[in-house]
Write an enzyme that holds these catalytic residues in place. Structure first.
Site, PDB file in Angstrom:
ATOM      1  N   PRO A   2       0.835  -1.211   0.000  1.00  0.00           N
ATOM      2  CG  PRO A   2      -0.835  -1.601   1.578  1.00  0.00           C
ATOM      3  CD  PRO A   2       0.486  -2.121   1.096  1.00  0.00           C
ATOM      4  CD  GLU A   3       2.813   3.028  -4.488  1.00  0.00           C
ATOM      5  OE1 GLU A   3       2.775   4.218  -4.869  1.00  0.00           O
ATOM      6  OE2 GLU A   3       3.161   2.092  -5.231  1.00  0.00           O
TER       7      GLU A   3
END
Length: 287
Positions: A2-3
């Site tokens: 996840p960014e």
């Protein structure tokens, strides 16, 4: 992994349900994830009231009225599940469980256990070993053309690698750097020190716009990531280049005008490997 947009979306979901609520119950089901869980974690959480949330880079900080903050990192496969108490059985690989005074439970699920949980004194958040030294937040006013230009000065690495350096700008990851560079018409192979100037003036707003649109779409769901509601993110449907190797580039003049790709001499989206990661870009429009 996840960014920033995915972490921001998760944080907003947690804030909606937890802010102002008291934690009646906390259970740590294992002693470690990526690193050992802090001693007394469950005891510190039990009975505390959640006062606020903050995101720093790809980390979530949940602040408590006791003066402590809980640092959460989703790692590669971590996700936070929110549901009414008693609605479902414990989810497989759920390592931390919280229960609120208004009948909701939070589960930190992480099959691969690359995520992490830590406790920090709230007033010392920015001195934590994982947060100290991070660059500016890309969506803050502090991240400006002048700031980025100064950070890139003298950098002989490719611009893509420079943007992934968390000391230059915090929270950017592979997907959104590829997308932002495409929007700014900058080659990911261009040396970073050659970007300041007109290119930097395109790049900073491209980064901000890409991230803002991704957050509005609930992030990107490619493998494990889901929102706290269990819903998928939708920004992957708006990718211009990421994961589109061999497809016509949407930025080529003939493509954007609706003509056949051969009329525009479009080479299509190309994939290369930089620092062990896939980079997607258009060799015609990104210079």
């Amino acid at each position: 992994m996840p960014e920033l947009p995915e972490v921001e979306t998760v944080m907003q979901g947690l804030r909606l349900r937890l802010e102002g609520r008291r934690l009646l119950r906390a259970v740590a089901r294992r002693p470690d994830m990526r690193w050992p869980l802090p001693p007394g974690l469950a005891a510190t959480l039990t009975g505390a009231r959640v006062t606020s949330f903050r995101r720093r880079a790809k980390y979530i900080l949940m602040r408590l009225d006791s003066g402590w903050s809980v640092l959460l990192h989703l790692g590669m496969s971590g996700r936070m599940l929110l549901e009414p108490v008693g609605r479902n059985d414990i989810t497989l690989h759920e390592h931390l469980e919280l229960e609120t005074d208004d009948g909701w439970r939070v589960g930190f699920v992480d099959p691969r256990r690359f995520g992490s949980v830590d406790l920090i004194e709230t007033e010392r958040e920015d001195r934590h070993r994982l947060l100290a030294g991070l660059g500016p937040e890309p969506l803050d006013d502090a991240f400006s053309v002048a700031v980025l230009a100064a950070a890139l000065h003298g950098k002989k690495t490719p611009i893509k690698a420079a943007l992934l350096d968390q000391k230059i700008v915090a929270g950017l990851g592979n997907i959104y750097v590829c997308e932002a560079l495409f929007r700014a018409a900058i080659s990911p192979q261009r040396l970073a020190h050659t970007v300041p100037g007109a290119r930097t003036k395109r790049l900073v707003p491209a980064i901000k716009q890409t991230l803002t649109e991704a957050i509005a779409a609930g992030g990107s769901s490619l493998r494990d990531y889901v929102q706290t509601t269990g819903k998928l993110g939708y920004f992957q449907h708006a990718f211009k280049v990421y994961g589109r190797e061999g497809e016509p580039c949407p930025g080529c003049p003939g493509i954007s005008a609706g003509r056949d790709s051969s009329d525009a001499s479009c080479e299509g989206v190309r994939r290369i490997v930089q620092s062990g990661r896939s980079t997607f870009y258009c060799p015609r429009t990104q210079r």
